[in-house]
Design an enzyme around this catalytic site. Structure first.
Site, short mmCIF file in Angstrom:
data_model
loop_
_atom_site.label_atom_id
_atom_site.label_comp_id
_atom_site.label_asym_id
_atom_site.label_seq_id
_atom_site.Cartn_x
_atom_site.Cartn_y
_atom_site.Cartn_z
N GLY A 267 3.69 6.32 20.95
CA GLY A 267 5.10 5.98 20.79
C GLY A 267 5.74 5.60 22.10
N ASN A 268 7.05 5.46 22.09
CA ASN A 268 7.77 5.17 23.32
C ASN A 268 9.10 5.91 23.30
OD1 ASN A 268 9.95 3.29 22.23
ND2 ASN A 268 8.09 2.27 21.51
N ARG A 269 9.83 5.83 24.39
CA ARG A 269 11.01 6.68 24.54
C ARG A 269 12.30 6.08 23.99
NH1 ARG A 269 11.60 7.71 30.45
NH2 ARG A 269 13.46 8.80 29.76
#
Ligand code: CTP
Ligand code: CA
Length: 238
Positions: free
Chosen positions: A33-35
């Site tokens: 995922g990413n932030r």
């Protein structure tokens, strides 16, 4: 007493906005995922609805509290998408009839080549390293630009961490040329900038690389500046 609300200068427009970060599964319990919190994209959707547009908001993984507030708006319809492929499909279904498409989502550039049906186990591994085989996802924004119907405005976002004195604008200009979106909103991100915060600072670039505007403030203020830029471009095009 009459209280002045936001201008209804986007009324009659059909708008698609994507927001949040996609998650690419590794196995049934893990993902890449990413932030992204989706706050900027949701602010873009809500600003458009407040200004009279009909908004289809395609939300990947976002701050659920912020999303709930937006989905309560009578002119916002929410569709959920988990992975880049799901997001691509949801956008694809709605883009053809949209006047404006805004790709604010943080779409994963790669997905895991072979998603395991069973939870990966250390028992099956050899040694102390694990290599994941990743394959590139389709570029949704590039495709939107390629296939856009007459009169549609396409907007992208670019999150950049400039290095070695390379300016944010240099990177943004190269990306704007590569993507061909009518507007590319370039913002700086880093370990401590950009994601969960409630403020933002962006440079809005035209496809040719010229600066349309800069905007700083709350994510809502940045969203309103983006819509002002879109309206400016659309009135020039007429
Ligand atoms: N984007 C997209 N589909 C992808 C990757 C990105 O539609 N598979 C969109 C994003 O939603 C954003 C824009 O492209 O609007 C720019 O994303 P960004 O990650 O900054 O650019 P990339 O072209 O992916 O380049 P890189 O990550 O290498 O900087
Ligand atoms: Ca990317």
């Amino acid at each position: 007493a009459v209280v002045a609300g936001p201008p209804a200068d986007l009324s009659g427009l059909r708008v698609v906005v994507t927001a949040g970060g996609t998650r690419e599964p590794i196995d049934p319990v893990r993902f890449i995922g990413n932030r992204s919190s989706g706050k900027q994209g949701i602010a873009v959707a809500l600003a458009a609805a407040d200004r009279g547009a009909e908004v289809a908001l395609i939300a990947a993984h976002v701050d659920e509290g912020v999303l709930a507030a937006a989905s309560a708006h009578p002119r916002v319809g929410v569709t959920r998408a988990g992975t880049a492929a799901e997001l691509a499909e949801a956008v694809g279904e709605r883009a053809a009839s949209a006047d404006v498409v805004v790709m604010a989502a943080a779409v994963a550039d790669y997905r895991v080549a072979e998603v395991s049906d069973a939870k990966l186990s250390k028992d099956a591994a050899d040694g102390t390293r694990l290599t994941l085989d990743l394959v590139e996802n389709d570029d949704i924004l590039a495709r939107l630009v390629r296939e856009r119907p007459e009169g549609q405005t396409v907007v992208g976002f670019a999150a950049e961490t400039p290095v070695d004195g390379e300016t944010l604008l240099d990177r943004g200009r190269r990306k704007a040329a590569r993507k061909g979106a009518d507007v590319l909103a370039v913002n700086r991100v880093g370990w401590s900038e950009g994601f969960e915060s409630d403020g933002n600072e962006v440079v809005l670039l035209a496809a040719a690389g010229d600066v349309i505007a800069t905007a700083a403030g709350s994510k809502r203020e940045v969203a309103d500046a983006l819509w002002d830029a879109v309206l400016g471009i659309r009135s020039e095009a007429v």
